[in-house]
Design a protein around this motif. Sequence first.
Motif, mmCIF file in Angstrom:
data_model
loop_
_atom_site.group_PDB
_atom_site.id
_atom_site.type_symbol
_atom_site.label_atom_id
_atom_site.label_comp_id
_atom_site.label_asym_id
_atom_site.label_seq_id
_atom_site.Cartn_x
_atom_site.Cartn_y
_atom_site.Cartn_z
ATOM 1 N N GLU A 193 -21.442 -3.350 -10.117
ATOM 2 C CA GLU A 193 -21.123 -2.046 -10.537
ATOM 3 C C GLU A 193 -20.649 -1.164 -9.156
ATOM 4 N N ASP A 194 -21.206 -1.611 -7.943
ATOM 5 C CA ASP A 194 -20.712 -0.966 -6.742
ATOM 6 C C ASP A 194 -19.434 -1.108 -6.523
ATOM 7 N N TRP A 195 -18.580 -2.387 -6.657
ATOM 8 C CA TRP A 195 -17.241 -2.506 -6.557
ATOM 9 C C TRP A 195 -16.603 -1.638 -7.624
ATOM 10 N N LEU A 196 -16.965 -1.699 -8.703
ATOM 11 C CA LEU A 196 -16.372 -0.806 -9.771
ATOM 12 C C LEU A 196 -16.285 0.721 -9.313
ATOM 13 N N ALA A 197 -17.456 1.064 -8.894
ATOM 14 C CA ALA A 197 -17.383 2.668 -8.458
ATOM 15 C C ALA A 197 -16.358 2.691 -7.200
ATOM 16 N N GLY A 198 -16.383 1.839 -6.358
ATOM 17 C CA GLY A 198 -15.474 2.028 -5.177
ATOM 18 C C GLY A 198 -14.059 1.905 -5.471
ATOM 19 N N GLN A 199 -13.876 0.929 -6.633
ATOM 20 C CA GLN A 199 -12.580 1.102 -6.986
ATOM 21 C C GLN A 199 -11.999 2.485 -7.685
ATOM 22 N N VAL A 200 -12.744 3.107 -8.409
ATOM 23 C CA VAL A 200 -12.811 4.183 -9.036
ATOM 24 C C VAL A 200 -12.528 5.483 -8.067
ATOM 25 N N TRP A 201 -13.475 5.417 -6.918
ATOM 26 C CA TRP A 201 -13.539 6.486 -5.913
ATOM 27 C C TRP A 201 -12.248 6.416 -5.045
ATOM 28 N N ARG A 202 -11.634 5.225 -4.804
ATOM 29 C CA ARG A 202 -10.350 5.225 -4.124
ATOM 30 C C ARG A 202 -9.263 5.683 -4.699
ATOM 31 N N SER A 240 -9.840 6.113 -14.367
ATOM 32 C CA SER A 240 -9.777 4.862 -13.311
ATOM 33 C C SER A 240 -11.046 4.173 -13.567
ATOM 34 N N HIS A 241 -12.260 4.639 -14.189
ATOM 35 C CA HIS A 241 -13.390 3.867 -14.588
ATOM 36 C C HIS A 241 -13.033 3.218 -15.497
ATOM 37 N N ARG A 242 -12.478 3.499 -16.778
ATOM 38 C CA ARG A 242 -12.191 2.764 -17.745
ATOM 39 C C ARG A 242 -11.264 1.780 -17.504
ATOM 40 N N ASP A 243 -10.242 1.973 -16.767
ATOM 41 C CA ASP A 243 -9.346 0.850 -16.447
ATOM 42 C C ASP A 243 -9.910 -0.207 -15.754
ATOM 43 N N GLU A 244 -10.635 0.290 -14.803
ATOM 44 C CA GLU A 244 -11.394 -0.675 -13.821
ATOM 45 C C GLU A 244 -12.310 -1.717 -14.455
ATOM 46 N N ARG A 245 -13.122 -0.879 -15.593
ATOM 47 C CA ARG A 245 -13.740 -1.720 -16.346
ATOM 48 C C ARG A 245 -13.129 -2.941 -17.223
ATOM 49 N N ALA A 246 -12.116 -2.389 -17.809
ATOM 50 C CA ALA A 246 -11.169 -3.470 -18.714
ATOM 51 C C ALA A 246 -10.733 -4.557 -17.533
ATOM 52 N N ASP A 302 -24.560 -15.896 -5.121
ATOM 53 C CA ASP A 302 -24.876 -14.422 -4.783
ATOM 54 C C ASP A 302 -23.522 -14.053 -4.117
ATOM 55 N N LYS A 303 -23.160 -12.943 -4.486
ATOM 56 C CA LYS A 303 -22.115 -12.042 -3.570
ATOM 57 C C LYS A 303 -22.793 -11.572 -2.371
ATOM 58 N N THR A 304 -22.343 -11.924 -1.184
ATOM 59 C CA THR A 304 -22.699 -11.561 -0.094
ATOM 60 C C THR A 304 -22.640 -10.224 0.407
ATOM 61 N N GLY A 305 -23.664 -9.411 1.159
ATOM 62 C CA GLY A 305 -23.288 -8.046 1.534
ATOM 63 C C GLY A 305 -23.662 -6.988 0.564
ATOM 64 N N VAL A 306 -24.158 -7.479 -0.726
ATOM 65 C CA VAL A 306 -24.374 -6.618 -1.797
ATOM 66 C C VAL A 306 -25.942 -6.759 -2.277
ATOM 67 N N VAL A 307 -26.457 -5.539 -2.674
ATOM 68 C CA VAL A 307 -27.785 -5.380 -3.096
ATOM 69 C C VAL A 307 -27.835 -5.651 -4.627
ATOM 70 N N ALA A 308 -28.635 -6.577 -4.630
ATOM 71 C CA ALA A 308 -28.943 -7.126 -6.383
ATOM 72 C C ALA A 308 -29.447 -5.868 -7.206
ATOM 73 N N ALA A 309 -29.982 -4.954 -6.438
ATOM 74 C CA ALA A 309 -30.592 -4.017 -7.531
ATOM 75 C C ALA A 309 -29.094 -2.903 -7.826
ATOM 76 N N HIS A 310 -28.203 -3.185 -7.325
ATOM 77 C CA HIS A 310 -26.968 -2.430 -7.992
ATOM 78 C C HIS A 310 -26.125 -3.141 -8.980
ATOM 79 N N GLY A 311 -26.788 -4.125 -9.329
ATOM 80 C CA GLY A 311 -25.969 -5.053 -10.146
ATOM 81 C C GLY A 311 -25.744 -4.338 -11.674
ATOM 82 N N GLY A 312 -24.613 -4.965 -12.322
ATOM 83 C CA GLY A 312 -24.293 -4.092 -13.363
ATOM 84 C C GLY A 312 -24.778 -5.051 -14.896
ATOM 85 N N GLU A 313 -23.822 -5.166 -15.538
ATOM 86 C CA GLU A 313 -23.905 -5.920 -17.081
ATOM 87 C C GLU A 313 -24.134 -7.417 -16.586
#
Length: 1000
Positions: free
Chosen positions: A129-138, A31-37, A94-105
Amino acid sequence: MRRLSRELLVRVAAASVVLALLATLANAWISHRDERARQREQVEAVLGAYVPSLAKSVWELDDASVQLQLDGLRSFPALLSAEVIGRGIDERYDKTGVVAAHGGEIIRHPLPAPDGLGVVAELVLQLDEDWLAGQVWRASRQFAFAALVELLLLAALVYALVARSVSRPLERLHAHVRALDAERLAEPAPRPPGPANELHALADGITGLQHALQAQLQAQARQFDEVLRQMADGAGVVDGHGRIQVCNPAWAAMLGSALPDEALGRDAADWLAEPAWPALAARLATAGTLQAEALTLRRPDGRALPAEASFAVLARGSDGRAERVQLVLRDVSARRETERTLVAAREAAEAATRAKSDFLANMSHEIRTPLNAILGMTALALRTELDTRQRDYLEKTRAAAQSLLGIVNVILDFSKIEAGRLELEHDAFDLDAVLDGVAAIVALQAHDRGLGFVLDLPASVPRGLVGDALRLSQVLVNLCGNAVKFSERGEVVVSVAAEAGPAEGRLRLRFGVHDNGIGLSQQDLERLFRPFSQVDASTTRRYGGTGLGLAISRQLVQAMGGDITVRSTPGHGSDFLFDAVFGLAPQAAAPARRAPRPGLRLLVADASARAREVLQARAAELGCLVRSAGDADEAATHAAEGADLVLMAAALAAADPGLPARLHMLAGPGLRIAVLVPYGADDAERTLPPGVDTLLATPVSAASLLALLESLFGRDAPAAGAPLPPPPSRRLDGLRVLLAEDNPVNQELTLELLRQAGASTALAGDGLEALAWLAREPFDAVLMDVQMPGLDGLETTRRLRRLPGLDTLPVIAMTAHAMASDREACLAAGMNDHLAKPFEPDALIERLRHWTRADEAPAAAPAPPAPPPPAAVLPPTLPGLDMATGLRFAAGQPALYRRVLELFAQSRAGMPAAIGEQCRGGDLAAAASALHMLKSESGTIGATALREATRTLEAAVRSGEHEAIAAALPLFETELRQVLAGLAAAFGTPAASVQASRLS
C-alpha cells in the motif's frame, strides 16, 4: 479606498487556489484508481509467469528453485511479500525497507500438481500500500503544481483586463463625482475609451443626473429669491461674525437700505444694537436655534427699531461655532404701539370704573348720614308720649327709612366690590352669636308672614371661628330674607355642617337655606346672580329689592373661599347652598354640654315636622330622652306616659288654651312647660299663658336650650310652680379697672362707659404710667391699648407679669388691629383677651365680667340709672358721621357722644395738614402711628368713610409706596376736613375746660 482590480485579483487568486485543490483531489482519486488497476495487472502477470514453474519445483521438492523464483519477484514493486506453503516447503520473499504493518490486500492462489491431480501448494501474495500511495502522491503533486500555475496566470490576466477596462474608468468617475459642486454641475462625466458598454451608460447617467440637479437648483434658487423678495418679514443669512451674506428687501428696508445689495457685507455692529452678536453666537453654539428673540436694530440715521427674530444654524466649524446662520426678523414697532394704546385704554377704563365706584361709595355715605339721623330721631320720638296716629306715622317712617338704608348699604357694598376696596376681616367670633343675630333680624319677619324659622346647628360644628362674622351674617340675612320674602307658607330652615378645610387649622362650613316658596325656573336660575337682575322684573311685581343682594352674596362667599349653588323647582321652594372657609379660634377645650340631670324626659309639641326633628336632635345631644308630638292629642298621650319638660309651639297653646292644664293633670305636678315664641315677639306675645312656666325664643339653639334646662332643673332652680328668678345684673359694680390708653377720644368714651356700669377707674396715658399705677394700687382688671408711645401695651404686659401678685391679673387688649396674628401676639405677651376697636359697650362689659368672674360674686345693688339727657345736645345730622353707629358705641347716650365728638374736634384740628406734611416730607413712621390712632377714633365716633380712607392711607404709608400714598392722601384729607368742619359748625371751638377736665 481599495481598488476594484486589486480586490478582484485577490478574490480570483483565492478562487484559483481552491479550484487547484479541488482538481488535485479529483486527480488523486483517479490516480489511485489507475495505480490499483496496474497493481492487479502485475499480480496477474506474476501468477501467469510463476505459478507453473513454482508448482513443478514444489512437486519436485526443490526448495532452492522455489526460493530463487520468489526472489525474482523483486521486479514487481507492487508486491510487498510472497510465500509458498505446501509439501513440506515453506519459502518466503519480503520486500526490503518496507514495514509489514503497511501491507495491503493478501491474495491466495493454489499451485496445481503437474499431473493435474490436486494442489501441491498455495502461493500467498501481499500488496504494498505504501508503494501505491507514493505513486498517487507523485502524480497528484505534479498535477497540482501545473494547475495552480495555470490558474494564477489566468488571474493575472483577469486583473490586468479589469484594471484597464473597469477600475480606472470607475476611479475617474468617482473623482468627478467627488469634485462636483453647484458651479461644476455643467461638466459631463468622463467616458471610458473603447466601444460602448455599461460604463459608458453609467457615465452618461451621471451626466444626465447633473443636468437635472442643476435645473432643479436653479428653479429652487429662483423660488427662494422670489419668496425672500415677497416676504413681509425680514430674512437672510449671516456668517459666524454676524456679517450679512443674504438679505431680502424687507430686511434691507428695516435697516434703512433701498436695495438688498446695499445691506450685504454689513458687520453685526452696524445693524444690531441689542443684544451684542457675541452673546447671540454663544447661545446659538449651544442651542442651535433661537425663537422669538427680542432685538433692537440700528438704522443709518441713528434710530432704533424693535424687532423679533428667530435663528437657525446652517453650518458649524470644527470647534462647534456657527459659521452660517439663517434668521427671520419681524418689525414689532406697530405691535408695541398697539400694546401701549391698549394698556392706556385699559387704564382709562379702570380709572373710569374706579371713579364710578368711588362716586357710588361717596354718595352712599352722603345718603346714609341723613338716613341715620332720620332713624335715630324717629327712634327717640317713638320713646315719647304719642297718640295712635302719630305712632303709626312714625312707625311707617322708620320702616321706609330702614328699607332705603338697606338699599343704600347694598349699593355701597356692590360699589366696594366692583372697585376692589372690600376687605374681609379676620377676627375671632362665635358662630352661635352670628346665628342669633341672623335670627333676631329674620325670625320676626318670618313670624309676621306666618312662616316658621328653624336653625339646625349640630353640636359637632365648632363654635369658635376666625373670619369675617359681619360678612357671613350679611350673606345669611340676605338668603334668609329672600326665603321669607318669596314664601307664603311652610318654614325657612338654616342648616350648618362642618368639613375638613384646605389646610391645618382651617375649617370649611357648608350652609343651607331651605324654603317652601315660589321656587325658580331654569330661566330664573340662569340670571339669578347677575347684578340688578330680579326674579320678578315686571311693572306689577309683588317683591321689591335692588337685584344686587345675591350678586353681592356670591362675591362675598367667593372671597371667603367658597361658592353659592341653588336647587329649585317652581312651586316647590328653593335650596340655597354655600360654603366658606374659616380659621379655628384658639380656645381652651370646653366640657361637653350636658343636661343638668341625666335622663330628663322632653316632649316636643310642634306641628312642623322639621322643627320637631331639629329640637329632638339638639335635646338628644344634651343627653335628654326626647319624644315628639304633632298635635295636642298626641302631646296629651305622650304626657300621660311621663315627661319632665314640654316644649310647646305657641300656635298649639293659642289654639287650645287649656292644653297646658291638661298636660299638668296627665303628667303630674312636676311637669314644666315652655312655650316656643318667635325671636323678638312683642311684650303682649310674651305674656305667660296659664300653666306655662316660661317662654323660649325660636329658633332654639343648643346653648339656649341648655340655659333653659339649667334654669328649670339646675342646682338653684326654683320649685315647680314658683316663678323663675330675674336675669342677673350686667353691671360692673365694685370693680376697680385701670385703663391704659393714650388716645383722648377713646379715654373719654371708655372711662364714661365704665363709670356708668358701676366700675371705679384710673387712667394711664402710657405703659410706664400704667406700671406705676399697678405698683401703687390693686386693680381687678386692666384695659390695655396695644400701640402707645414709649412703652407699648405688649411690653407693658410682659413687665407687669413679672411684678409680684400680678401674674393672674386679667389684662384685655384694646387695639384697632383686628387680624388673627394680632390676637396671637397679644396672647403671647401675656394678655388674657383681645377686643377690637371700635367695640360695642356690651361687649366690653361682658369681657370684664367674664375675666373678673363678676357673675360668681354676690350681686351688688345697682346704682339707679341716670335720667337720659335731652336729645337736643346733638344736631339732627353731622357731615361724614354715621350718628347711629357713634351713639351705639357711646352706649346710646347723646351727651357722652357729644363730649367725645368735641374732644375729637379739638385734638385732631391740625391733623390734615400734619399728616400731609409728614407723608410728603418722608416722615412715614410718625404718619403711620398717627393714622393708626385716628383709625380707631374714627370708628368709635361713627366716621365710617373717614375710617376706610384712614385704613387705606395707613396701609400705603406702611408699604412705603409713594404712588399709593399720593393716590390715598387726597381722599383722606377730604374726609377728615369734612368731619372737622361739620363738628366746628355744630359745636364751635371746644372749650378749654373740656381738655382741662379730662387731664385732671
